[in-house]
Design an enzyme around this catalytic site. Structure first.
Site, PDB file in Angstrom:
ATOM      1  N   LYS A 111       0.821  -1.216   0.000  1.00  0.00           N
ATOM      2  CA  LYS A 111       0.000   0.000   0.000  1.00  0.00           C
ATOM      3  C   LYS A 111       0.855   1.266   0.000  1.00  0.00           C
ATOM      4  CE  LYS A 111      -1.920   0.605   3.847  1.00  0.00           C
ATOM      5  NZ  LYS A 111      -2.576   1.099   5.060  1.00  0.00           N
ATOM      6  N   ARG A 115       9.842 -11.028   6.572  1.00  0.00           N
ATOM      7  CA  ARG A 115      10.453  -9.760   7.010  1.00  0.00           C
ATOM      8  C   ARG A 115      11.496 -10.023   8.094  1.00  0.00           C
ATOM      9  NH1 ARG A 115       5.401  -5.641   7.582  1.00  0.00           N
ATOM     10  NH2 ARG A 115       5.020  -6.808   9.495  1.00  0.00           N
ATOM     11  N   ARG A 132      -4.205 -10.615  13.367  1.00  0.00           N
ATOM     12  CA  ARG A 132      -4.235  -9.303  12.709  1.00  0.00           C
ATOM     13  C   ARG A 132      -5.061  -9.346  11.430  1.00  0.00           C
ATOM     14  NH1 ARG A 132       1.476  -9.006  13.761  1.00  0.00           N
ATOM     15  NH2 ARG A 132       2.106  -8.704  11.603  1.00  0.00           N
ATOM     16  N   ARG A 147     -11.113   4.784   9.629  1.00  0.00           N
ATOM     17  CA  ARG A 147     -10.977   3.493  10.291  1.00  0.00           C
ATOM     18  C   ARG A 147     -12.295   2.913  10.777  1.00  0.00           C
ATOM     19  NH1 ARG A 147      -5.697   3.438  14.017  1.00  0.00           N
ATOM     20  NH2 ARG A 147      -7.221   4.010  15.594  1.00  0.00           N
ATOM     21  N   ARG A 193      10.429  -9.726  13.608  1.00  0.00           N
ATOM     22  CA  ARG A 193       9.722  -8.974  14.643  1.00  0.00           C
ATOM     23  C   ARG A 193       8.930  -9.951  15.499  1.00  0.00           C
ATOM     24  NH1 ARG A 193       9.438  -3.427  13.168  1.00  0.00           N
ATOM     25  NH2 ARG A 193      10.188  -3.263  11.049  1.00  0.00           N
TER      26      ARG A 193
END
Ligand SMILES: [Zn+2]
Length: 215
Positions: free
Chosen positions: A14, A123, A167, A89, A156
């Site tokens: 994004k 990641r 999530r 949101r 992470r």
């Protein structure tokens, strides 16, 4: 004047897509995440508020996000338009936003769950200097050490399959009602974000009738 909202789960690219559109069409890129990060780095009052919220493991409240976006847009340095990322949101914010700004449409980047998992779980982060790596797109020269400082690369803490599944479910739940509101009023282009950055960008331009070559 061009005004867009861009939506997409983490890993959907994004930020890169918004940046490309902003650069090529002189749009103001209003990224709620970037505004918060800037404020934290520069030790502003807002930054302190954001830091406290994150420290107790909560999300920055909708009201705070809303006031930040309002102030940012009221500054009005967007002569050619804007692309907004990280807002609205919730349903109330979406209604308000659509009534206040005559937007061109919503870019909804879609990435299948397996692809989100694949991208996010690759990641890595340097444990010493904090540089970001990605084992698919931005590979370090040596698999486990930082190119710059030779620090150890780690994932992470919340980039694990369980946390990510949570999530993803939360994103689905929050986003679906927003998309429904947008679809009732505006043009929503749902775009397959599993393609390359260039292909996704080309599709966005095609769907919104934007020139394929930059201006
Ligand atoms: Zn490093």
């Amino acid at each position: 004047m061009r005004k867009f909202i861009i939506m997409g789960i983490q890993g959907s690219g994004k930020g890169s897509q918004a940046k490309l559109l902003a650069e090529n069409f002189d749009l103001e890129h209003v990224s709620v995440g970037d505004i918060f990060r800037w404020n934290v780095q520069h030790h502003t009052k807002l930054g302190a508020q954001v830091k406290r919220t994150i420290a107790i493991g909560e999300l920055v409240g909708d009201d705070l996000v809303e006031s930040v976006v309002r102030e940012r847009l009221a500054a009005h340095d967007w002569n050619f338009g804007f692309i907004i990322d990280g807002f609205p949101r919730n349903a109330r914010q979406a209604q308000f936003f659509l009534e206040s700004y005559d937007i061109d449409g919503v870019i909804n980047l879609h990435l299948p769950t397996e692809e989100v998992m694949h991208r996010v779980l690759s990641r890595r982060l340097c444990s010493q200097c904090g540089l970001d790596y990605n084992l698919i797109a931005h590979r370090p020269q040596r698999p486990d050490s930082c190119d710059v400082c030779r620090g150890k690369l780690v994932a992470r803490e919340d980039d694990n399959p369980e946390a990510l599944a949570t999530r993803l479910a939360a994103y689905e739940e929050e986003t679906r009602p927003l998309i429904e509101i947008f679809e009732g009023k505006e043009f929503v282009a749902t775009i397959d974000a599993s393609k390359s950055v260039e292909e996704v960008q080309a599709t966005i331009r095609e769907r919104f009738g934007l020139p394929v070559r930059s201006t």
